[in-house]
Design an enzyme around this catalytic site. Structure first.
Site, short mmCIF file in Angstrom:
data_model
loop_
_atom_site.label_atom_id
_atom_site.label_comp_id
_atom_site.label_asym_id
_atom_site.label_seq_id
_atom_site.Cartn_x
_atom_site.Cartn_y
_atom_site.Cartn_z
N GLY A 12 0.83 -1.21 0.00
CA GLY A 12 0.00 0.00 0.00
C GLY A 12 0.86 1.25 0.00
O GLY A 12 0.56 2.24 -0.68
N LYS A 13 1.95 1.22 0.76
CA LYS A 13 2.85 2.37 0.80
C LYS A 13 3.55 2.57 -0.54
O LYS A 13 3.74 3.71 -0.98
CB LYS A 13 3.92 2.16 1.88
CG LYS A 13 3.42 2.30 3.28
CD LYS A 13 4.60 2.25 4.23
CE LYS A 13 4.17 2.49 5.66
NZ LYS A 13 5.32 2.62 6.56
N ASP A 72 8.21 5.72 7.85
CA ASP A 72 7.58 5.12 9.00
C ASP A 72 6.39 5.95 9.43
O ASP A 72 6.48 7.17 9.45
CB ASP A 72 8.58 4.99 10.14
CG ASP A 72 8.83 3.53 10.39
OD1 ASP A 72 8.01 2.92 11.07
OD2 ASP A 72 9.81 3.02 9.82
P1 IMP Z 1 4.77 1.31 9.52
O1 IMP Z 1 5.24 2.65 9.12
O2 IMP Z 1 4.73 0.33 8.37
O3 IMP Z 1 5.47 0.74 10.72
O4 IMP Z 1 3.26 1.54 9.88
C1 IMP Z 1 2.74 1.33 11.16
C2 IMP Z 1 1.33 0.84 11.06
O5 IMP Z 1 0.49 1.92 10.72
C3 IMP Z 1 1.14 -0.26 10.03
O6 IMP Z 1 0.32 -1.25 10.59
C4 IMP Z 1 0.43 0.41 8.90
O7 IMP Z 1 -0.47 -0.46 8.28
C5 IMP Z 1 -0.28 1.58 9.60
N1 IMP Z 1 -0.29 2.70 8.67
C6 IMP Z 1 0.77 3.43 8.24
N2 IMP Z 1 0.38 4.34 7.34
C7 IMP Z 1 -0.95 4.19 7.20
C8 IMP Z 1 -1.92 4.82 6.39
O8 IMP Z 1 -1.66 5.72 5.57
N3 IMP Z 1 -3.17 4.39 6.53
C9 IMP Z 1 -3.52 3.40 7.40
N4 IMP Z 1 -2.67 2.76 8.16
C10 IMP Z 1 -1.38 3.15 8.07
#
Ligand code: IMP
Length: 206
Positions: A12-13, A72
């Site tokens: 997704g990112k 992050d």
């Molecule tokens: P990380 O940056 O991948 O560690 O993200 C931390 C958590 O926040 C993960 O479970 C992601 O799925 C969630 N997260 C990060 N960005 C978003 C976003 O834009 N929408 C929804 N969830 C997010």
């Protein structure tokens, strides 16, 4: 086209970074490091997490002249003292977004914000940029688009050049990527790096 390696396991990112950077002339390619565990330090600040990931990933860059991006993010809920915050990935895996809804129960105190920190390694230097999206946690999950906590997050309306934009109460999972991008913490963090990328010399890979 310049190549920007994006080290993340989150499709997704990658989709969002491509959507933001491709029209500007950058080829975003997911960097997946085979057989090596990139650890996520349990730090209080997303900047420390992003910097640690950059340092771990640099040796795995196809060329030291390439650009490397890590990002992050976390969801910080005011009435839960910022939880899940830097524990967002763990919280999503364990209690899920329904667990977050249960924690808030019927509370009317539902304000929160997504924070993102994007870190870019370029020509031997690390550049860091932050983005914040204020909003609130919905009463119930809604929508099939997006990822993570998107089905329970409704961004607050924002004002750009005097014009107000709102999702009209819809969650991030209820709107398409172009609409999410207008409000998105990730887009704001990436915007802070675009000028640096534009001013840089072309990378050797592309
Ligand atoms: P990380 O940056 O991948 O560690 O993200 C931390 C958590 O926040 C993960 O479970 C992601 O799925 C969630 N997260 C990060 N960005 C978003 C976003 O834009 N929408 C929804 N969830 C997010």
């Amino acid at each position: 086209m310049r190549t920007v390696w994006f080290m993340t396991g989150n499709a997704g990112k990658v989709r969002e970074a491509k959507h933001a950077l491709q029209p500007l002339g950058f080829d975003v390619v997911q960097l997946q490091v085979e057989g090596v565990e990139i650890s996520e330090p349990q730090a209080d600040d997303l900047v420390d997490v992003a910097r640690s990931k950059i340092e771990q990933a640099i040796p795995h860059l196809p060329s030291p002249h390439d650009a490397l991006l890590v990002e992050d993010a976390g969801l910080f809920v005011d009435s839960l003292d910022g939880f899940p915050g830097v524990y967002s990935a763990y919280a999503l895996k364990t209690i899920g977004f329904n667990g977050l809804l249960n924690l808030l129960n019927d509370s009317t105190q539902r304000n929160g914000a997504f924070h993102a920190v994007a870190a870019l390694w370029l020509d031997g230097e690390v550049h860091v940029s932050r983005g914040i999206c204020n909003g609130e946690i919905a009463m119930q999950a809604s929508g099939n688009d997006g990822f993570g906590f998107d089905p329970v997050f409704v961004p607050h309306p924002i004002r750009i050049d005097g014009i107000e934009y709102s999702t009209d109460g819809k969650t991030f999972a209820d709107v398409d990527l172009t609409e999410k991008e207008m409000f998105s913490h990730r887009r704001k963090a990436l915007d802070g790096l675009i000028q640096i990328l534009n001013e840089s010399k072309p990378a050797s890979s592309s």
